[in-house]
Each structure stands twice: as C-alpha cells, then as structure tokens.
Design an enzyme around this catalytic site. Structure first.
Site, PDB file in Angstrom:
ATOM      1  N   HIS A   6       0.837  -1.200   0.000  1.00  0.00           N
ATOM      2  CA  HIS A   6       0.000   0.000   0.000  1.00  0.00           C
ATOM      3  C   HIS A   6       0.876   1.256   0.000  1.00  0.00           C
ATOM      4  CE1 HIS A   6      -2.788   2.894   2.196  1.00  0.00           C
ATOM      5  NE2 HIS A   6      -3.474   2.545   1.127  1.00  0.00           N
ATOM      6  N   GLU A  33       0.063  -0.658  -4.692  1.00  0.00           N
ATOM      7  CA  GLU A  33      -1.039   0.304  -4.807  1.00  0.00           C
ATOM      8  C   GLU A  33      -0.414   1.677  -4.716  1.00  0.00           C
ATOM      9  OE1 GLU A  33      -4.056   3.106  -2.951  1.00  0.00           O
ATOM     10  OE2 GLU A  33      -2.040   2.544  -2.293  1.00  0.00           O
ATOM     11  N   ASP A  35      -1.311   6.249  -5.381  1.00  0.00           N
ATOM     12  CA  ASP A  35      -2.317   7.302  -5.550  1.00  0.00           C
ATOM     13  C   ASP A  35      -1.869   8.267  -6.641  1.00  0.00           C
ATOM     14  OD1 ASP A  35      -3.901   6.581  -3.050  1.00  0.00           O
ATOM     15  OD2 ASP A  35      -1.866   6.833  -2.276  1.00  0.00           O
ATOM     16  N   HIS A  47      -0.326  11.169  -2.476  1.00  0.00           N
ATOM     17  CA  HIS A  47      -1.590  10.858  -1.801  1.00  0.00           C
ATOM     18  C   HIS A  47      -2.417  12.087  -1.422  1.00  0.00           C
ATOM     19  CE1 HIS A  47      -4.313   9.898   1.543  1.00  0.00           C
ATOM     20  NE2 HIS A  47      -4.461   8.742   0.911  1.00  0.00           N
ATOM     21  N   GLU A  99      -4.814   4.125  -8.008  1.00  0.00           N
ATOM     22  CA  GLU A  99      -5.962   4.806  -7.405  1.00  0.00           C
ATOM     23  C   GLU A  99      -5.973   6.257  -7.867  1.00  0.00           C
ATOM     24  OE1 GLU A  99      -6.535   4.938  -3.073  1.00  0.00           O
ATOM     25  OE2 GLU A  99      -7.990   6.535  -3.478  1.00  0.00           O
TER      26      GLU A  99
END
Ligand code: G3P
Ligand code: CA
Length: 230
Positions: A6, A33, A35, A47, A99
């Site tokens: 993450h 993952e 952002d 993020h 994301e």
C-alpha cells in the site's frame, strides 16, 4: 490471497516513492497500490491534496508547477514520481492498483496511462484502476473497456454490489473497518473479487484469507508475506 504494498512498502520507505515501490518487489509483494493526480504536466503519484505532511511545506499539490514539485524532498531524499517512473518499477507479471485522487480530462488520462503502460513491462491485464469517485471509473470504463475496474468504497452499502454491477467492475475494494464475512460472501457470490485496505495486523490477514478475499493492501508486505506464506 494477493499482497499489494500500500503506497509501496510504506512502513520501511517514504510512501508513494520509487524507493517504496522497488522495496515492495524486492520483498516479494504481488503488486503495489499508489495514488495519482492528473496534473497539468501529466499524471503524478502522491496521496495528499496538500504538501505539508510529505514535503513539510505549505501549498496545494495542484497549484504548483511540476518543476517546483520535482524539487521537493518527500522523505529520504526521494522525489514525487511520475506515473511512468512508477510503472517502470514493476516487474513483468506483477500487479498494480492505480488509485485516482484527481481527474479532469478522462480521454487524456486514458491516453497517458496507455502510453506509460506501453513503455513499461506491466501487462494491461495486471492493472486495476480504482477510485472513490465512481463517475470517473464509469467514464474510464467507457473509453477503455479492457481495463480492470475496482469500485472503491469505505462503507458496506445496503446494496453492496450496486456500483460494481453498474461499472462491470473486476472488484470491490473495501475498507477493513467496513468489511465482514457476509460482505465478502455476497460480493464473491456475485462474481466480483474483493480487495481490502489497509491490513497491517496478522490476525486480520489470516481472517481475510479464510474468508476468500482476493487481495489485501498492506503497509507491511514483508509481514504479510511471512504470515500468509510462512
Ligand atoms: O485504495 C485503498 C486505499 O488506499 C484508499 O485509501 O486514503 O489510503 O488512499 P487511501
Ligand atoms: Ca490509496
């Protein structure tokens, strides 16, 4: 159960940096993952809307030029990476979850992601695109029907697969605080995969694996791999 780092291996290295992504794959994570924001100068990996937490300076990410952003130290001397640089840390056969935190021009976004993918080793089938904004996901799916869509949610909705059905999604990506066994059973029974964020405790990892969850996002991929694949 797939283990995604993450924001990269973000316990051991600054989140959403090339260092964190490279470390994740050295550890043996199945994927990463991260952002993303669609900035005027391209898609960048970060993020927060503001710079204070990561770069210790005032201001909004999207108000600054890429030249200025690139000078910022976001920990251990790391710089904010581009999407392209991030995809280039991913070995062939490994997975990623892009994301989306900010998107303005969907056609440009799809074009930029496809271009970056073509210049990397990442297979299109190993890309999962998610966002809390399901309107963006719907528009992306219309232009790029082959890409896997993750309907990201922080809550167990009464109709918990409504968005996934509307989006023809690959998965429902759900917060650990909201998920329970019945949620996983219902989503899997309807043919969708289930991803859970953010899972850092061994007990939770074992529980989710038992429930048949497809993948977890964890800040500690080293711990997750030792718990799940001892
Ligand atoms: O995609 C799962 C998770 O990363 C969503 O929350 O705030 O950590 O980006 P956040
Ligand atoms: Ca995220």
């Amino acid at each position: 159960m797939r283990v995604y780092a993450h924001r990269g291996a973000s316990k051991q290295a600054p989140e959403n940096t090339l260092k964190a992504f490279n470390l994740a794959f050295e550890i043996g994570a199945d994927g990463i993952e991260f952002d993303t924001y669609q900035h005027n100068d391209g898609i960048i990996v970060f993020h927060d809307r503001t710079l204070i937490r990561r770069a210790n300076t005032q201001g909004y990410l999207l108000s600054e030029s890429w030249d200025k952003l690139r000078t910022l130290d976001i920990g251990d001397g790391e710089q904010i990476p581009t999407l392209s640089e991030t995809l280039n840390t991913i070995p062939r056969g490994k997975w990623c979850n892009i994301e989306i935190k900010h998107l303005v021009d969907v056609a440009l976004w799809v074009n930029d992601v496809k271009t970056a993918l073509a210049q990397s080793q990442v297979l299109e089938e190993n890309v999962l695109v998610s966002s809390f904004n399901h309107h963006w996901l719907r528009d992306i799916a219309a232009l790029w029907p082959e890409v896997k869509i993750g309907a990201l949610s922080a809550s167990y909705e009464l109709d918990c697969t409504a968005s996934a059905r509307a989006l023809c999604a690959y998965s429902v990506n759900i917060a650990l605080d909201a998920v329970d066994k019945s949620f996983v059973e219902r989503v899997l029974a309807e043919g969708f995969n289930v991803y859970v964020y953010t899972v850092d405790e061994p007990e939770d990892m074992r529980m989710l694996e038992k429930w048949g969850v497809t993948g977890i996002f964890t800040n500690v991929p080293d711990k997750a791999l030792s718990v799940l694949h001892p």
